[in-house]
Scaffold this motif. Structure first.
Motif, short mmCIF file in Angstrom:
data_model
loop_
_atom_site.label_atom_id
_atom_site.label_comp_id
_atom_site.label_asym_id
_atom_site.label_seq_id
_atom_site.Cartn_x
_atom_site.Cartn_y
_atom_site.Cartn_z
N LEU A 4 -31.07 -22.14 -18.68
CA LEU A 4 -31.35 -20.76 -19.08
C LEU A 4 -30.44 -19.77 -18.34
O LEU A 4 -29.83 -18.89 -18.96
CB LEU A 4 -32.83 -20.47 -18.76
CG LEU A 4 -33.50 -19.38 -19.55
CD1 LEU A 4 -33.52 -19.72 -21.01
CD2 LEU A 4 -34.93 -19.16 -19.04
N ILE A 5 -30.33 -19.94 -17.04
CA ILE A 5 -29.50 -19.04 -16.22
C ILE A 5 -28.03 -19.16 -16.64
O ILE A 5 -27.32 -18.17 -16.76
CB ILE A 5 -29.69 -19.34 -14.71
CG1 ILE A 5 -31.11 -18.92 -14.29
CG2 ILE A 5 -28.65 -18.60 -13.86
CD1 ILE A 5 -31.50 -19.34 -12.89
N ILE A 8 -27.50 -17.45 -20.02
CA ILE A 8 -27.49 -15.99 -19.85
C ILE A 8 -26.15 -15.54 -19.25
O ILE A 8 -25.53 -14.58 -19.72
CB ILE A 8 -28.68 -15.53 -18.97
CG1 ILE A 8 -30.00 -15.74 -19.73
CG2 ILE A 8 -28.54 -14.06 -18.56
CD1 ILE A 8 -31.26 -15.60 -18.89
N VAL A 11 -23.50 -15.73 -21.99
CA VAL A 11 -23.60 -14.62 -22.97
C VAL A 11 -23.07 -13.32 -22.35
O VAL A 11 -22.27 -12.62 -22.98
CB VAL A 11 -25.07 -14.46 -23.45
CG1 VAL A 11 -25.22 -13.18 -24.26
CG2 VAL A 11 -25.49 -15.66 -24.28
N ILE A 12 -23.48 -13.04 -21.11
CA ILE A 12 -23.03 -11.80 -20.46
C ILE A 12 -21.50 -11.82 -20.29
O ILE A 12 -20.83 -10.84 -20.62
CB ILE A 12 -23.73 -11.62 -19.08
CG1 ILE A 12 -25.22 -11.31 -19.30
CG2 ILE A 12 -23.08 -10.49 -18.28
CD1 ILE A 12 -26.05 -11.30 -18.03
N SER A 39 -23.28 -25.09 -20.24
CA SER A 39 -24.48 -24.83 -21.05
C SER A 39 -24.66 -25.91 -22.11
O SER A 39 -25.77 -26.43 -22.32
CB SER A 39 -24.39 -23.47 -21.75
OG SER A 39 -24.35 -22.45 -20.81
#
Lengths: 104, 130
Positions: A4-5, A8, A11-12, A39
């Motif tokens: 998850l981290i 994220i 994506v950022i 990922s």
């Protein structure tokens, strides 16, 4: 949690890379490769774990979650360090070279 | 246990392949750059980046969990035959699936960019139609 981290972070960094020409100049693409690559690989790990554990996969113990979150943040930190080293080695703006020659 | 070894191995192969293809493109003065298109060696660079980057971060995770060590035999599971068999099974299943997924995503990226660059008129082509 690690997955998850990392997603994220991927994506950022993709959004920053997309909107900012400065980020592209500063080789932010290196971060994209690392975060998206990891990922995808952790996604496979998660699917395998889900197949083995079933719905239990979504209810991890608090201690495991904390450890995974700690690992996720460490992974992001490591990727950022790799990117900074890559940036300094490549020196795309010539800033490092300029600074070093000014101090001679 | 050591699933990252499969994508890392693929990364070695694709890196060598990229170097060979890049040399060929330079030698034959391919028009990929002149045409406004992305050279295949550059596209292969995306795959290399994802494979090396992903394998590197996964190696760190394995180090975190004590599955790899900085001393011989480097892989904790290699110290006894039962664990070694399990490790090899994991490399063959999870590791191969990881490498395959990354390659599949990359193939999708290549297909999309090829389609987009085919749609975008190059300066030469635009001049021809004007």
């Amino acid at each position: 949690m690690t997955l998850l981290i990392t997603v994220i972070a991927a994506v950022i960094s993709t959004l920053i890379w997309y909107v900012s020409p400065k980020a592209r100049q500063l080789k932010a693409g290196v971060l994209l490769y690392m975060f998206w690559g990891a990922s995808l690989m952790w996604l496979v790990d998660a699917v395998v774990e889900y197949i083995e554990a079933g719905a239990e996969f979504f209810t991890p113990a608090a201690a495991d979650m904390l450890n995974d979150a700690f690992l996720g943040v460490s992974v992001v930190a490591l990727a950022l360090v790799v990117w900074v080293i890559f940036l300094l080695v490549k020196d795309p703006t010539g800033q490092l070279k300029k600074t070093l020659t000014e101090h001679k | 246990m050591a699933c990252f070894l499969a994508p890392a191995t693929e990364a070695v192969v694709t890196t060598v392949l990229q170097k060979v293809i890049k040399k060929k493109e330079e030698n034959h003065a391919e028009e990929c750059h002149n045409d406004g298109k992305i050279c295949f060696s550059d596209k292969l660079g995306w795959l290399n980046g994802m494979l090396w980057g992903g394998s590197g971060l996964l190696a760190f995770e394995h180090l975190w969990h004590g599955e790899i060590t900085p001393f011989f035999p480097f892989l904790t599971a290699a110290s006894n035959p039962a664990d070694t068999a399990e490790m090899l099974h994991e490399i063959a299943t999870s590791g191969t699936a990881m490498a395959a997924l990354v390659t599949l995503v990359w193939a999708g990226m290549v297909a999309v960019t090829s389609k987009l660059s085919a749609k975008t008129p190059t300066p030469q082509k635009a001049g021809e139609t004007a």
